[in-house]
Motif scaffolding. Structure first.
Motif, PDB file in Angstrom:
ATOM      1  N   VAL A 128       4.217  -0.517   8.834  1.00  0.00           N
ATOM      2  CA  VAL A 128       4.545   0.827   8.354  1.00  0.00           C
ATOM      3  C   VAL A 128       6.059   0.915   8.230  1.00  0.00           C
ATOM      4  O   VAL A 128       6.786   0.637   9.194  1.00  0.00           O
ATOM      5  N   LYS A 172      -5.260   2.650  -2.738  1.00  0.00           N
ATOM      6  CA  LYS A 172      -4.562   1.995  -1.628  1.00  0.00           C
ATOM      7  C   LYS A 172      -5.497   1.785  -0.439  1.00  0.00           C
ATOM      8  O   LYS A 172      -5.415   0.762   0.258  1.00  0.00           O
ATOM      9  N   SER A 210       0.850  -1.179   0.000  1.00  0.00           N
ATOM     10  CA  SER A 210       0.000   0.000   0.000  1.00  0.00           C
ATOM     11  C   SER A 210       0.896   1.243   0.000  1.00  0.00           C
ATOM     12  O   SER A 210       1.931   1.270  -0.654  1.00  0.00           O
ATOM     13  N   SER A 211       0.511   2.256   0.731  1.00  0.00           N
ATOM     14  CA  SER A 211       1.271   3.500   0.802  1.00  0.00           C
ATOM     15  C   SER A 211       0.773   4.288   1.999  1.00  0.00           C
ATOM     16  O   SER A 211      -0.413   4.214   2.360  1.00  0.00           O
ATOM     17  N   ILE A 212       1.659   5.068   2.597  1.00  0.00           N
ATOM     18  CA  ILE A 212       1.221   5.965   3.666  1.00  0.00           C
ATOM     19  C   ILE A 212       0.207   6.971   3.118  1.00  0.00           C
ATOM     20  O   ILE A 212      -0.569   7.570   3.873  1.00  0.00           O
ATOM     21  N   GLU A 262      -6.427  -1.807   1.238  1.00  0.00           N
ATOM     22  CA  GLU A 262      -6.306  -2.058   2.675  1.00  0.00           C
ATOM     23  C   GLU A 262      -7.610  -2.574   3.264  1.00  0.00           C
ATOM     24  O   GLU A 262      -7.618  -3.484   4.101  1.00  0.00           O
ATOM     25  N   GLU A 311       2.728  -0.417   4.404  1.00  0.00           N
ATOM     26  CA  GLU A 311       2.565   1.018   4.110  1.00  0.00           C
ATOM     27  C   GLU A 311       3.934   1.689   4.128  1.00  0.00           C
ATOM     28  O   GLU A 311       4.406   2.131   5.169  1.00  0.00           O
TER      29      GLU A 311
END
Length: 276
Positions: A242, A151, A133-135, A155, A176
């Motif tokens: 993360v 994303k 995913s991504s922050i 999630e 993330e």
């Protein structure tokens, strides 16, 4: 020795992960839309690397990759859904066709990969699915609404998937990352053709950001790859991982702000219940 299938291995995190997995002695099915970009990896690990072309929006190609992987190594133990790309535009600016292709790649491509590997994982009562995913899914920057939405969708799906497959011995992890020093901005980032002047100070600034930050990101892809391997090898892997100080700091700031807003509006929230 485990067998990994990793999408999006031509550059960046996917490539670093493929190299780390193979260096640790595992089998790896490494894929990219252009398989020629994977030749060096295949040459370095001729016995344990299988390099194949894969566009995750092509279900026939997904099926072919799974079949070839089974013939070479047996069932897939670890799936890493890494293929995807970024898209920058204000919500109003985006072209419908661009948005649909973005979701087809970042969301439905991952879904089709998951559905392709799950029958064997269920039969073996073992496996691990990692969705990159991504922050951005958490911080939702102006100008990245559609990318963040892909994303966030991934999630949400992953959370339900975990509850469905964990009793069957299968783990699911969402990764993330923050900003890592890859060529994401140079090769994997697109923008809308339309720019509306009213968004110049919001989405417009985001459009220009890659011109100044590309090449100066603080994250090391090789270290991220080792972290992902540690997650897979853990007896109790996390659902959410993360990666990067910037991502950890941003995550904490968002969580704090969300809790403060929840508390601020708590009385109104509670007022909606049926009394008596």
């Amino acid at each position: 020795m485990a067998t990994w299938l990793i999408t999006g291995c031509s550059t960046g995190l996917g490539r670093a992960l493929a190299q780390a997995v193979l260096a640790h002695g595992h089998n790896a099915v490494v894929t990219a839309r252009n398989a020629a970009t994977l030749q060096e990896i295949a040459d370095d690990f001729p016995d344990t690397a299988l390099a194949l072309p894969l566009d995750v929006t092509d279900r026939e190609q997904i099926s072919s990759v799974i079949q070839q992987a089974r013939m070479r190594f047996g069932a897939i133990d670890v799936l890493v859904n890494n293929a995807g790309y970024g898209y920058r535009a204000a919500v109003e600016e985006a072209d419908d066709a661009d948005v649909r292709l973005l979701f087809d790649t970042n969301v439905f491509g991952a879904v089709d990969m998951i559905k392709a590997v799950l029958p064997d994982m269920r039969a073996n009562r073992a496996g691990h699915i990692l969705n990159i995913s991504s922050i951005g899914a958490r911080i939702k920057p102006a100008g990245s609404g559609y990318y963040s939405a892909t994303k966030a969708a991934l999630e949400g799906l992953s959370g339900s998937l975990q509850k469905e497959v964990q009793p069957l011995g299968i783990n699911v992890t969402v990764v993330e990352p923050g900003a890592f020093r890859t060529d994401f901005a140079g090769r994997s980032l697109t923008q809308s053709a339309t720019a509306i002047g009213d968004y110049a100070e919001t989405a417009g600034k985001r459009r220009k950001e890659h011109d100044t930050v590309h090449g100066s990101q603080s994250g090391d892809p090789a270290k991220a790859a080792e972290a992902i391997m540690a997650i897979v090898e853990s007896p109790n892997p996390p659902f959410l991982a993360v990666l990067g100080k910037d991502a950890c700091d941003a995550f904490a700031a968002v969580a704090q702000a969300e809790r403060a807003e929840l508390d601020q509006w708590r009385d109104l929230s509670l007022s909606t219940g049926i009394e008596g």
